[in-house]
Scaffold this active site. Structure first.
Site, mmCIF file in Angstrom:
data_model
loop_
_atom_site.group_PDB
_atom_site.id
_atom_site.type_symbol
_atom_site.label_atom_id
_atom_site.label_comp_id
_atom_site.label_asym_id
_atom_site.label_seq_id
_atom_site.Cartn_x
_atom_site.Cartn_y
_atom_site.Cartn_z
ATOM 1 N N GLY A 78 0.836 -1.197 0.000
ATOM 2 C CA GLY A 78 0.000 0.000 0.000
ATOM 3 C C GLY A 78 0.868 1.243 0.000
ATOM 4 O O GLY A 78 1.987 1.218 0.527
ATOM 5 N N GLN B 4 2.779 9.853 1.339
ATOM 6 C CA GLN B 4 4.134 9.296 1.398
ATOM 7 C C GLN B 4 5.009 9.744 0.225
ATOM 8 O O GLN B 4 6.228 9.629 0.285
ATOM 9 C CB GLN B 4 4.071 7.765 1.424
ATOM 10 C CG GLN B 4 3.454 7.216 2.706
ATOM 11 C CD GLN B 4 3.334 5.705 2.660
ATOM 12 O OE1 GLN B 4 2.372 5.178 2.143
ATOM 13 N NE2 GLN B 4 4.323 5.010 3.185
ATOM 14 N N CYS C 273 5.973 -0.255 7.141
ATOM 15 C CA CYS C 273 5.591 0.923 6.358
ATOM 16 C C CYS C 273 6.784 1.347 5.504
ATOM 17 O O CYS C 273 7.912 1.377 5.996
ATOM 18 C CB CYS C 273 5.189 2.050 7.312
ATOM 19 S SG CYS C 273 4.745 3.580 6.480
ATOM 20 N N LEU C 274 6.512 1.685 4.243
ATOM 21 C CA LEU C 274 7.602 2.100 3.353
ATOM 22 C C LEU C 274 8.252 3.397 3.845
ATOM 23 O O LEU C 274 9.388 3.695 3.483
ATOM 24 C CB LEU C 274 7.087 2.273 1.921
ATOM 25 C CG LEU C 274 6.575 0.975 1.263
ATOM 26 C CD1 LEU C 274 6.047 1.264 -0.142
ATOM 27 C CD2 LEU C 274 7.669 -0.080 1.225
ATOM 28 N N HIS D 193 -4.381 1.554 7.713
ATOM 29 C CA HIS D 193 -3.005 2.068 7.799
ATOM 30 C C HIS D 193 -2.815 3.231 6.818
ATOM 31 O O HIS D 193 -2.286 4.292 7.187
ATOM 32 C CB HIS D 193 -2.032 0.923 7.495
ATOM 33 C CG HIS D 193 -0.590 1.319 7.412
ATOM 34 N ND1 HIS D 193 0.361 0.840 8.295
ATOM 35 C CD2 HIS D 193 0.085 2.134 6.557
ATOM 36 C CE1 HIS D 193 1.544 1.357 7.979
ATOM 37 N NE2 HIS D 193 1.402 2.139 6.929
ATOM 38 N N GLU D 194 -3.250 3.042 5.563
ATOM 39 C CA GLU D 194 -3.064 4.097 4.546
ATOM 40 C C GLU D 194 -3.919 5.319 4.862
ATOM 41 O O GLU D 194 -3.497 6.458 4.628
ATOM 42 C CB GLU D 194 -3.388 3.568 3.146
ATOM 43 C CG GLU D 194 -2.581 2.356 2.688
ATOM 44 C CD GLU D 194 -1.082 2.489 2.864
ATOM 45 O OE1 GLU D 194 -0.570 3.623 2.844
ATOM 46 O OE2 GLU D 194 -0.415 1.442 3.050
ATOM 47 N N HIS E 165 -2.236 7.666 7.144
ATOM 48 C CA HIS E 165 -1.272 8.558 6.468
ATOM 49 C C HIS E 165 -1.951 9.849 6.018
ATOM 50 O O HIS E 165 -1.368 10.926 6.105
ATOM 51 C CB HIS E 165 -0.676 7.875 5.236
ATOM 52 C CG HIS E 165 0.456 6.940 5.530
ATOM 53 N ND1 HIS E 165 1.629 7.356 6.115
ATOM 54 C CD2 HIS E 165 0.600 5.604 5.310
ATOM 55 C CE1 HIS E 165 2.449 6.318 6.241
ATOM 56 N NE2 HIS E 165 1.851 5.238 5.767
HETATM 57 ZN ZN ZN Z 1 2.642 3.347 5.744
#
Ligand code: ZN
Length: 170
Positions: free
Chosen positions: A49, A54, A94-95, A136-137, A140
């Protein structure tokens, strides 16, 4: 298509609250290219995701693909959770917080309303990993990260670990 740079914790830009996406924006070819670039960036990382926040775009949308085969891309624009039920604990990563994994408790099942990549209104009932990923997204988009669910002490340790990894890579 192009790979986009991903902001990393504790970059303050990750704390920006995203604004809704307009119909004009969805119709813009630049927006559709951005979605393609975000999918490419997510698959390349690799991740399941990626929220616009991000890649330093502070609008309410994200791309997700939780399939094993990486053949089920999903776009969520202006997502809204209208119902949730139960609880699940999942070890998240998480990226934007590379190499860090921690258990987070979230709703087990959610109903989410959103616009698809062409702007069509949709509603989905999901559970398991996809439900985790959507929550989660969506965090963000509020400027929130999964490390915010950890104790302040643990979050400080994460910050130090990332700073050290960055120093070693330099
Ligand atoms: Zn993330």
């Amino acid at each position: 298509m192009a790979l986009l740079p991903i902001l990393e914790f504790p970059d303050p830009r990750l704390r920006t609250r995203a604004v809704p996406v307009t119909a004009e924006r969805i119709a813009d070819s630049g927006f559709q290219t951005l979605l393609d670039d975000m999918f490419q960036t997510m698959y390349d990382a690799p991740g399941i995701g990626l929220a616009a926040s991000q890649v330093d775009v502070h609008e309410r949308f994200m791309v997700i693909d939780v399939s094993e085969e990486k053949n089920a891309p999903q776009v969520f624009i202006n997502p809204e959770i209208v119902a949730k039920a139960g609880e699940q604990v999942y070890q998240e990563g998480c990226l934007s917080v590379p190499g860090i994994f921690a258990d987070v408790t979230r709703a087990d099942a959610i109903t989410v309303r959103f616009l698809g990549r062409t702007g069509a209104a949709q509603e989905l009932q999901v559970d398991g990993l996809l439900a985790v990923c959507i929550q989660h997204e969506m965090d963000h988009l509020e400027g929130k990260l999964f490390v915010d669910y950890l104790s302040p002490l643990k979050r400080e340790m994460v910050k130090k670990k990332l700073a050290k990894a960055k120093r070693n890579a330099a």
